[in-house]
Structures are given as C-alpha cells and as structure tokens.
Design an enzyme around this catalytic site. Structure first.
Site, PDB file in Angstrom:
ATOM      1  N   LYS A  33       0.852  -1.194   0.000  1.00 39.75           N
ATOM      2  CA  LYS A  33       0.000   0.000   0.000  1.00 39.75           C
ATOM      3  C   LYS A  33       0.883   1.238   0.000  1.00 39.75           C
ATOM      4  O   LYS A  33       1.807   1.360   0.808  1.00 39.75           O
ATOM      5  CB  LYS A  33      -0.908   0.022   1.227  1.00 39.75           C
ATOM      6  CG  LYS A  33      -1.804   1.269   1.300  1.00 39.75           C
ATOM      7  CD  LYS A  33      -2.729   1.238   2.497  1.00 39.75           C
ATOM      8  CE  LYS A  33      -2.059   1.705   3.777  1.00 39.75           C
ATOM      9  NZ  LYS A  33      -1.847   3.179   3.816  1.00 39.75           N
ATOM     10  N   ASP A  60      -3.509   4.353  -1.969  1.00 42.86           N
ATOM     11  CA  ASP A  60      -4.470   4.787  -0.955  1.00 42.86           C
ATOM     12  C   ASP A  60      -4.387   6.307  -0.773  1.00 42.86           C
ATOM     13  O   ASP A  60      -3.776   6.798   0.167  1.00 42.86           O
ATOM     14  CB  ASP A  60      -4.167   4.054   0.359  1.00 42.86           C
ATOM     15  CG  ASP A  60      -5.128   4.422   1.474  1.00 42.86           C
ATOM     16  OD1 ASP A  60      -6.242   4.894   1.168  1.00 42.86           O
ATOM     17  OD2 ASP A  60      -4.760   4.236   2.657  1.00 42.86           O
ATOM     18  N   LYS A  62      -7.341   8.240  -0.966  1.00 40.25           N
ATOM     19  CA  LYS A  62      -8.610   8.660  -0.361  1.00 40.25           C
ATOM     20  C   LYS A  62      -9.158   9.930  -0.996  1.00 40.25           C
ATOM     21  O   LYS A  62      -9.428  10.924  -0.317  1.00 40.25           O
ATOM     22  CB  LYS A  62      -8.451   8.851   1.154  1.00 40.25           C
ATOM     23  CG  LYS A  62      -7.997   7.618   1.914  1.00 40.25           C
ATOM     24  CD  LYS A  62      -7.872   7.921   3.414  1.00 40.25           C
ATOM     25  CE  LYS A  62      -7.542   6.688   4.211  1.00 40.25           C
ATOM     26  NZ  LYS A  62      -6.166   6.201   3.975  1.00 40.25           N
ATOM     27  N   LEU A  63      -9.377   9.908  -2.311  1.00 39.68           N
ATOM     28  CA  LEU A  63      -9.857  11.105  -2.999  1.00 39.68           C
ATOM     29  C   LEU A  63     -11.220  11.538  -2.463  1.00 39.68           C
ATOM     30  O   LEU A  63     -12.098  10.722  -2.213  1.00 39.68           O
ATOM     31  CB  LEU A  63      -9.948  10.841  -4.499  1.00 39.68           C
ATOM     32  CG  LEU A  63      -8.654  10.472  -5.229  1.00 39.68           C
ATOM     33  CD1 LEU A  63      -8.867  10.495  -6.731  1.00 39.68           C
ATOM     34  CD2 LEU A  63      -7.506  11.385  -4.839  1.00 39.68           C
ATOM     35  N   ASP A  65     -13.494  15.085  -3.344  1.00 39.50           N
ATOM     36  CA  ASP A  65     -13.600  16.412  -3.944  1.00 39.50           C
ATOM     37  C   ASP A  65     -14.887  16.446  -4.753  1.00 39.50           C
ATOM     38  O   ASP A  65     -15.677  15.493  -4.718  1.00 39.50           O
ATOM     39  CB  ASP A  65     -12.373  16.689  -4.825  1.00 39.50           C
ATOM     40  CG  ASP A  65     -12.014  18.181  -4.850  1.00 39.50           C
ATOM     41  OD1 ASP A  65     -12.946  18.994  -5.050  1.00 39.50           O
ATOM     42  OD2 ASP A  65     -10.835  18.524  -4.678  1.00 39.50           O
ATOM     43  N   THR A 123     -10.330   3.399  10.702  1.00 42.00           N
ATOM     44  CA  THR A 123     -10.195   2.497  11.849  1.00 42.00           C
ATOM     45  C   THR A 123      -9.602   3.207  13.064  1.00 42.00           C
ATOM     46  O   THR A 123      -9.604   2.657  14.158  1.00 42.00           O
ATOM     47  CB  THR A 123      -9.309   1.286  11.483  1.00 42.00           C
ATOM     48  OG1 THR A 123      -8.101   1.742  10.879  1.00 42.00           O
ATOM     49  CG2 THR A 123     -10.033   0.359  10.529  1.00 42.00           C
ATOM     50  N   ARG A 215       2.856  -1.441  10.726  1.00 40.70           N
ATOM     51  CA  ARG A 215       3.958  -1.485  11.693  1.00 40.70           C
ATOM     52  C   ARG A 215       4.338  -2.872  12.205  1.00 40.70           C
ATOM     53  O   ARG A 215       5.526  -3.128  12.431  1.00 40.70           O
ATOM     54  CB  ARG A 215       3.638  -0.537  12.865  1.00 40.70           C
ATOM     55  CG  ARG A 215       3.964   0.906  12.542  1.00 40.70           C
ATOM     56  CD  ARG A 215       3.352   1.877  13.519  1.00 40.70           C
ATOM     57  NE  ARG A 215       1.922   2.048  13.264  1.00 40.70           N
ATOM     58  CZ  ARG A 215       1.182   2.977  13.836  1.00 40.70           C
ATOM     59  NH1 ARG A 215       1.716   3.800  14.727  1.00 40.70           N
ATOM     60  NH2 ARG A 215      -0.088   3.091  13.552  1.00 40.70           N
TER      61      ARG A 215
END
Length: 448
Positions: A33, A60, A62-63, A65, A123, A215
């Site tokens: 990602k 990723d 996250k558009l 608009d 999340t 992580r």
C-alpha cells in the site's frame, strides 16, 4: 492476491522503501500500500518502480472532492496500473460514480481496471469521536453500513472498513462485495493509533477480503519473518478449501466412487471414480464456493491475468462466474473450429498479448485443456496457466503439463477427495487402499 496481506509502506522516502524491501527475498512478489505520505514525497514514479518489480499496489490517496475533479484525477491514476485505489464514501454517490467513470475511461485498452473501494469510517475513529467531530448521531456501525450501501449503489467494488463491520456490510451489500480491512494486529502487538483492531485469523474468520498490515511488519526486527507469520495466520482458513470442495462434490454426487465395480472411461481405462462437475451448476452455494475459490487461486497464482477463458463446454459456466468476480473479460474455446458461420474456435475477443487463464472443470491427462490453450496462443493470447476444479492427479497429466510449461492450479484433487470420502464414510479402509493403487498406474489397474 488476497492470500497475501497488504503491507502498508508508511515511509517518507524512496530510500526507506528500498531498504525495507531488501529484507525480503528478491523473488518475493508482495502486495503493498502506498499512502499519502510516500506518494506526495516521491510521486507516480514510486508506483511505476514497484509495479515494474512485479509487486501489486494499493494506491491509498482517499480522494474526496467535487465529482468532476475526482473523475479527472481517477482518469490519470488509472494509467499507473495500480491494482486497487479508493475514494471517501463521504463524498457521496455522485462523486463515487464519477470516480468509477474516470477509472474505467482511463484504464488502457486490454488492461484490467483497478478495483475501486470507498473509505467508510477510518479504523482510528472511535464512535465517540464520530459523534463529537462529525455530528453523526447513529451508531458507528450504522454509519459504515450506510456508506457501504452508497458505494454499492455507485457501482464500486467494495469498501475499506474495520473488520468489526464486515459481517454487517456483506449482509447489507452481498457476500462478494469486497471488504478491505486495515487495523490488523497479531496477538500481543500494540494497537498503535488504531481503535478497532482484530488479528489476521479473526479477520479471515469474519470474512475480510483483503487485510492491510503496517507497523507489525515494517517495524519488526525481522520483517520477512513477521510477514510470513501474518501470512500463514491470514491464509490458514483458505487452505481448507481443498477439503471443503471435495466434500461438496461427494455430497451433491458430482463424484461417484466405486472401487469394486469400476467405471469405463471413453479411453477404455477402468476407473474407480467418475466425476461430473456439470452437476455443480444446479447447486448455487457449491458453484459460488467454486467460483470464489477459483478466483482466489487465480489472484494468487496469476495476478497479471487480463482475460478468463472457459473450455467448451464444462468450463464455460465456471469461467463466466469467475470472470464476473474478477471483473475481467471472458471468452470460450471449442475443441475445434466450427464448420459453419465464421468458423470460429474461440468465441469472444482476444487482444494480441492479452494475459489469459484457461478454466477447465477437471483434469485427467490434461490433453483437451492444453489443446485449448494452444488454440488461444495461436490467436495471440499469452496463456499464463490453467485453473481447474478437480484433478485426478494422474501421472500422464503431470507429464503433459510439465511438457507444456503451463502451471496448473486446482481447487481440490483425488488424494484429498478419497481421504474426505473415508472421513465421511463413503468408503472403508479396504476401498481406500484400492483407490490409492489406481492413481499409481490407472491403465493397468485391476480390482481384486
């Protein structure tokens, strides 16, 4: 693809990504990602570099608009060849429809359109924060389901949500609606800035289609070892598919076992097993499980596939269902060209160099599906391999596939099926012994 956890490359620089990937075997093809942090620093070139290295990419960004702007942005992103991208569902149905339009129009001809997902609630967002900061009064799960329904209405492939909401989403949309779930943490690791987390095994049990892990892998002392452990936990449930399909075939009587009164095949071979997978068409749940299982196998083994082909006639319906799940074009291949009309052997359209997977219902010697694959090659297809529901595991079949150089993936096999038959009392131990001996030398096998 979804047998691999998606690794979140939450780094700020190209050099950090290179250093991280050096800790993996050079031939390990990952699903990664790329988020805002890395993309805004390094731009589209980091995507092209990762794709050229053979990795799958979830971009990723996250558009969110106005519809026109998102449509034009998606038209550009489609040219990067990413595998998944996303928008915010909060942008509304019109914006999501525009995003899909831009993605479809921007995808080069003959290439596979990236999957388009909608972000529901992050999340990292708790229900209390949603009420306070977004002024949304309904329970968090209701908000997520509403966004999922809007994404479905807009024609998107699925959503991004926590695993906590997956069951409710699939009930509200449908079982094939993709649920990609971040917030995955192995047992005993810190949740970090996530609030709605689950383990990889729990995500699989709930029904997540893809998982994203950051992580626990990227900050591990041994990242490759951590990745392998998470991958093993994530794919554990998927490994049960062989036994599940075998038991389904026995239950619906698509497979008959009779080692004491063998069947005679058209080739003259005496066989203790008769398989007719055409019967699966009459059982909606079984055929759905088969289609999803084949789709998963193809995603894993042939991630670059661009067209699905079915062998006439038994492979055709399964190819159609798989092509629908994978959102790919489909063709079917006859055993020989027609003697009337245009004289076609292949129905449908193949582009020169298009990467194809051929679907067959069962494999004995492999002759018919390998001939179909050769026909597709003559029409310009790049045949990546063959996927089938069942294989008899005959020595001749293995020999033929080895000679062809084409990989074969199957949902289940003769060995698994006869063991499942013993477990469920279709046969006894003596019959199992006879069944095992047939596979070793079917042409000279005799019952006693």
């Amino acid at each position: 693809m979804n047998r691999r956890p998606i690794i979140a490359l939450d780094f700020s620089a190209w050099q950090e990504v290179e250093a991280f990937l050096e800790k993996f075997p050079s031939d390990e093809k990952l699903f990664v990602k790329i988020g805002m942090e890395l993309f805004y620093q390094e731009g589209p070139e980091i995507v092209r570099w990762l794709k050229d290295a053979g990795h799958d990419v979830f971009l990723d960004l996250k558009l969110h608009d106005i519809p026109n702007t998102v449509e034009k942005a998606m038209r550009g992103l489609a040219k990067l060849g990413v595998d998944i991208t996303c928008v915010h569902a909060a942008g509304g149905v019109r914006m999501m429809e525009a995003a899909m339009k831009g993605l479809e129009e921007g995808t080069p001809e003959g290439k596979k359109r990236p999957l388009l997902l909608a972000i529901t609630q992050l999340t990292s967002t708790s229900e209390e924060e949603m009420h306070r900061d977004q002024l949304i009064d309904v329970p968090l799960e209701n908000s997520v389901i509403h966004y999922a329904e809007c994404a479905k209405k807009a024609g998107l492939d699925g959503v991004v949500s926590s695993a906590w909401e997956v069951e409710a989403i699939k009930k509200a949309a449908d079982n094939d609606f993709i649920c990609l779930t971040p917030g995955i943490r192995p047992e005993g690791t810190s949740a970090g800035d996530q609030t709605r987390v689950v383990t990889p095994a729990r995500a699989k049990e709930i029904g997540s289609t893809f998982i994203v892990v950051g992580r626990p892998i990227t900050q591990a002392v041994e990242p490759y070892k951590a990745y392998q452990q998470i991958q093993a936990e994530w794919s554990q449930e998927m490994n049960k598919i062989e036994e599940t399909i075998a038991k389904d075939l026995l239950e619906i009587e698509a497979v008959f076992l009779n080692p004491t009164q063998p069947f005679t095949w058209a080739s003259g071979i005496k066989s203790p097993i008769y398989c007719d997978n055409r019967i699966t068409m009459s059982y909606p749940k079984v055929r759905k499980d088969i289609a999803q299982g084949l789709a998963n196998k193809i995603r894993q083994a042939f991630p670059d596939v661009q067209v699905i082909a079915g062998t006439a006639t038994a492979g055709i319906p399964h190819a159609a269902w798989v092509a629908e799940i994978l959102d790919l074009p489909m063709v079917y291949i006859r055993s020989k060209a027609k003697d009337h009309g245009k004289g076609n052997q292949i129905e449908g359209r193949i582009f020169e160099g298009q990467k194809m997977v051929v679907i067959e219902d069962l494999i004995s010697t492999g002759g018919s599906v390998l001939e179909a694959s050769e026909a597709a090659k003559r029409e310009g297809a790049d045949v990546l391999g063959v996927a089938a529901i069942f294989t008899y595991e005959l020595p001749k079949g293995k020999e033929n596939f080895d000679k062809s150089g084409l990989p074969l993936v199957t949902l289940t096999n003769y060995t698994t099926l006869i063991e499942a038959a013993l477990q469920d009392n279709y046969i006894d131990e003596q019959e199992l012994s006879l069944l095992k001996s047939w596979k070793q030398d079917p042409e000279n096998w005799l019952t006693r």
